[in-house]
Design a protein around this motif. Structure first.
Motif, PDB file in Angstrom:
ATOM      1  N   GLY A 196      17.562  -1.244  -8.839  1.00 29.37           N
ATOM      2  CA  GLY A 196      18.470  -0.108  -9.027  1.00 29.37           C
ATOM      3  C   GLY A 196      19.157   0.285  -7.742  1.00 29.37           C
ATOM      4  O   GLY A 196      20.358   0.567  -7.714  1.00 29.37           O
ATOM      5  N   TRP A 197      18.389   0.249  -6.657  1.00 28.83           N
ATOM      6  CA  TRP A 197      18.950   0.609  -5.351  1.00 28.83           C
ATOM      7  C   TRP A 197      20.016  -0.404  -4.935  1.00 28.83           C
ATOM      8  O   TRP A 197      21.109  -0.036  -4.503  1.00 28.83           O
TER       9      TRP A 197
ATOM     10  N   ILE B  35      11.778   1.787  -0.923  1.00 32.14           N
ATOM     11  CA  ILE B  35      13.239   1.872  -0.926  1.00 32.14           C
ATOM     12  C   ILE B  35      13.760   2.383   0.422  1.00 32.14           C
ATOM     13  O   ILE B  35      14.644   1.793   1.037  1.00 32.14           O
ATOM     14  N   VAL B  36      13.179   3.475   0.875  1.00 31.07           N
ATOM     15  CA  VAL B  36      13.659   4.097   2.106  1.00 31.07           C
ATOM     16  C   VAL B  36      13.465   3.157   3.304  1.00 31.07           C
ATOM     17  O   VAL B  36      14.342   3.014   4.155  1.00 31.07           O
TER      18      VAL B  36
ATOM     19  N   GLY C 297       0.798  -1.222   0.000  1.00 35.53           N
ATOM     20  CA  GLY C 297       0.000   0.000   0.000  1.00 35.53           C
ATOM     21  C   GLY C 297       0.827   1.267   0.000  1.00 35.53           C
ATOM     22  O   GLY C 297       0.294   2.359  -0.081  1.00 35.53           O
ATOM     23  N   GLN C 298       2.133   1.142   0.093  1.00 37.12           N
ATOM     24  CA  GLN C 298       2.990   2.338   0.089  1.00 37.12           C
ATOM     25  C   GLN C 298       3.660   2.484  -1.278  1.00 37.12           C
ATOM     26  O   GLN C 298       4.002   1.500  -1.924  1.00 37.12           O
ATOM     27  N   SER C 299       3.815   3.748  -1.689  1.00 40.40           N
ATOM     28  CA  SER C 299       4.433   3.958  -2.995  1.00 40.40           C
ATOM     29  C   SER C 299       5.732   4.736  -2.875  1.00 40.40           C
ATOM     30  O   SER C 299       6.113   5.166  -1.793  1.00 40.40           O
ATOM     31  N   CYS C 300       6.396   4.903  -3.998  1.00 37.00           N
ATOM     32  CA  CYS C 300       7.704   5.544  -4.106  1.00 37.00           C
ATOM     33  C   CYS C 300       7.767   6.836  -3.288  1.00 37.00           C
ATOM     34  O   CYS C 300       6.859   7.631  -3.362  1.00 37.00           O
ATOM     35  N   PRO C 301       8.767   7.067  -2.492  1.00 34.31           N
ATOM     36  CA  PRO C 301       9.997   6.297  -2.342  1.00 34.31           C
ATOM     37  C   PRO C 301      10.000   5.350  -1.133  1.00 34.31           C
ATOM     38  O   PRO C 301      11.049   4.852  -0.753  1.00 34.31           O
ATOM     39  N   MET C 302       8.818   5.139  -0.538  1.00 35.65           N
ATOM     40  CA  MET C 302       8.749   4.398   0.725  1.00 35.65           C
ATOM     41  C   MET C 302       9.354   2.990   0.679  1.00 35.65           C
ATOM     42  O   MET C 302      10.116   2.633   1.583  1.00 35.65           O
TER      43      MET C 302
ATOM     44  N   LYS D  45      15.984   0.268   3.131  1.00 34.49           N
ATOM     45  CA  LYS D  45      17.308   0.722   3.594  1.00 34.49           C
ATOM     46  C   LYS D  45      17.355   0.749   5.134  1.00 34.49           C
ATOM     47  O   LYS D  45      18.301   0.283   5.752  1.00 34.49           O
TER      48      LYS D  45
ATOM     49  N   THR E 271      24.077   0.340  -4.321  1.00 36.73           N
ATOM     50  CA  THR E 271      24.380   0.461  -2.900  1.00 36.73           C
ATOM     51  C   THR E 271      25.350  -0.636  -2.490  1.00 36.73           C
ATOM     52  O   THR E 271      25.130  -1.805  -2.787  1.00 36.73           O
TER      53      THR E 271
END
Lengths: 202, 81
Positions: free
Chosen positions: B53-54, B22-23, B15-20, B26, B58
């Motif tokens: 990509g991340w 990824i963040v 239910g969460q979208s960019c950038p959540m 991390k 990284t």
């Protein structure tokens, strides 16, 4: 003339070098250690350079323009990059604790709005457009501006507020989110930009 | 097939979208030990490209697998060191 001199010069050099051909083992050992040391420090500095730097200059304070610097900044921090977002002019409102909660989408002059400018100019239209967008953001699971600011600060993004604009807008340091860097100007921003791999103006 | 990974922890970013995605990934990886595997469950289709990509960009993380299911995207990220 020079051709006559050359063999002599070469002879002389050879003659000078020969007695030194026997190298003191202690000196050799010291040199080897020095080479190892230097190689290590080069490897270390290469590793340090691995992390990229990014500088974003945020100049706009509308609801839609607040998102790109915050999303890119927090994502870059997730990559482990060193990120500075320098907020100046209307961009300062993104960091202003109270104003950031009331950022508006502009209905006038926005070709993406489904209404003509004449109607978009009616009082209250900006508020309506903003509310519609906020609703969509909520339904889509997109983070709010406040969430992104807190996330950015948590993940080490340096959110900077231009000192000149703070004074120009008659704001106070206490108006900003905790963790925002104040007391910085164009020179600070430029210094980070010069070292950055990516520089963006929003 | 990919749930065979010995996952240390599961991160739910449904239910969460960019950038959540990824963040949050991390942040979760930061709390793990080297060798641990994080399972990230997302509904954001962009997370397929973004997580890849991340992970590529990284250091200290390795993307083991990505599984696309019914509107569900599952990623397996290993903390390498």
């Amino acid at each position: 003339m020079s051709t006559d001199n050359q063999p002599t010069a070469a002879d002389e050099t050879e003659g000078e070098l020969e007695p030194e051909a026997e190298i003191d083992p202690a000196e050799l050992q010291a040199l080897r250690e020095r080479v190892d040391e230097l190689e290590e420090s080069v490897a270390e500095s290469d590793a340090a350079d691995d992390g990229k730097k990014m500088t974003i200059v945020a100049t706009q304070g509308t609801f839609d323009m607040a998102y790109p610097p915050l999303i890119l900044g927090s994502t870059a921090a997730a990559f482990g990059w060193d990120v500075v977002v320098f907020h100046t002019f209307w961009g300062l409102d993104i960091l202003h604790e109270e104003n950031s909660k009331n950022l508006k989408l502009s209905a006038v002059g926005n070709p993406n709005m489904p209404v003509p400018n004449a109607i978009a100019a009616i009082p209250g239209m900006d508020r309506m457009a903003t509310r519609m967008m906020e609703k969509r953001i909520d339904e889509n699971g997109t983070a709010t501006i406040e969430e992104l600011i807190e996330l950015s600060l948590e993940s080490g993004v340096d959110l900077q507020a231009c000192q000149m604009t703070i004074e120009l807008m008659d704001y106070d340091e206490e108006n900003f989110y905790d963790g925002v860097t104040t007391g910085v100007g164009a020179a600070t921003a430029l210094q980070h930009m010069a070292e950055s791999d990516i520089q963006l103006l929003v | 097939m990919s749930s065979e990974y010995d996952t240390t922890e599961t991160l739910d970013v449904k239910g969460q979208s960019c950038p959540m995605p990824i963040v949050k990934t991390k942040q979760a990886i930061d709390d793990l030990e080297a060798g641990d595997v994080l399972e990230v469950v997302a509904t954001d289709s962009g997370s397929m490209s973004d997580i890849q990509g991340w992970a590529d960009g990284t250091s200290g993380v390795e993307l083991l697998d990505q599984v696309e299911g019914d509107d569900l995207y599952t990623h397996y990220v290993k903390k390498s060191d």
